[in-house]
Write a protein that holds these residues in place. Sequence first.
Motif, PDB file in Angstrom:
ATOM      1  N   TRP A 175      32.220  39.908  42.420  1.00 60.12           N
ATOM      2  CA  TRP A 175      33.660  39.655  42.471  1.00 60.12           C
ATOM      3  C   TRP A 175      34.411  40.871  43.006  1.00 60.12           C
ATOM      4  O   TRP A 175      35.326  40.737  43.824  1.00 60.12           O
ATOM      5  N   VAL A 204      40.516  38.713  38.294  1.00 66.11           N
ATOM      6  CA  VAL A 204      39.160  39.238  38.211  1.00 66.11           C
ATOM      7  C   VAL A 204      39.030  40.215  37.052  1.00 66.11           C
ATOM      8  O   VAL A 204      38.099  40.130  36.236  1.00 66.11           O
ATOM      9  N   ASP A 222      27.814  39.232  38.225  1.00 71.30           N
ATOM     10  CA  ASP A 222      28.983  38.467  38.662  1.00 71.30           C
ATOM     11  C   ASP A 222      30.148  39.405  38.958  1.00 71.30           C
ATOM     12  O   ASP A 222      30.828  39.284  39.975  1.00 71.30           O
ATOM     13  N   SER A 270      34.283  33.423  41.392  1.00 69.21           N
ATOM     14  CA  SER A 270      35.229  34.499  41.120  1.00 69.21           C
ATOM     15  C   SER A 270      36.563  33.939  40.662  1.00 69.21           C
ATOM     16  O   SER A 270      37.064  32.968  41.240  1.00 69.21           O
TER      17      SER A 270
END
Length: 217
Positions: free
Chosen positions: A102, A172, A98, A38
């Motif tokens: 995150w 992020v 992903d 992350s």
Amino acid sequence: MFCGTDCQGRHSDRVLARVDRWLRRWYGLDAEGTGRASPADQTTVPPGLPERRLSGCLMRVNHAGEVCAQALYHGQARVARTPERRLHLQTAAREEGDHLRWCRARLRTLRTEPSRLGPIWYGGAYAMGLLAGLAGDRLSLGFVEETEQQVAQHLQQHLQRLPAADTASRAVLERMRQDELQHGARAREAGGQTLPGVVRGLMRCCARVMTATAYYI
């Protein structure tokens, strides 16, 4: 009689396994990501931000959006007509996995929970993905492109709203936005067809309902 009972038992096990997998995808516990760390891991902002509630609400919306993204890609891949298209969609889904992980991690850090309407977001988006996939690969890819463009715009708005001190969530969202733009570009290069204006408008309306609701619930 024994065989019938045994077969029924195996069928029930399969159903339960699918439900478990579906719920875990909703919560982002076993999203099939690529293993990327992350971007928030590179920041040092503590969780006790004065604006923590705002960050939490925004990241809850983004988590719900990633639940939808997973469902869309899963639905489209389910009915993809060629192995190449299926691989394209599955690759994008792993990268979206992903994002889901995150966002889930940020929710934990910000001490808030995902949207309680996750099953509705997943189920509705999966159905939309199936319909897009059944319309043909070119329209399915066009659906991907339009979806990613709208998501990128949404992320840009959230970047403007995030508290300045929350550099972890910002990192992020910035990485997610880069990925979404790449997904859209890949879909266009793969032969995606521009969707009719009425379809794009309907997609925006659905997205507004989701974002406005997930912010609070």
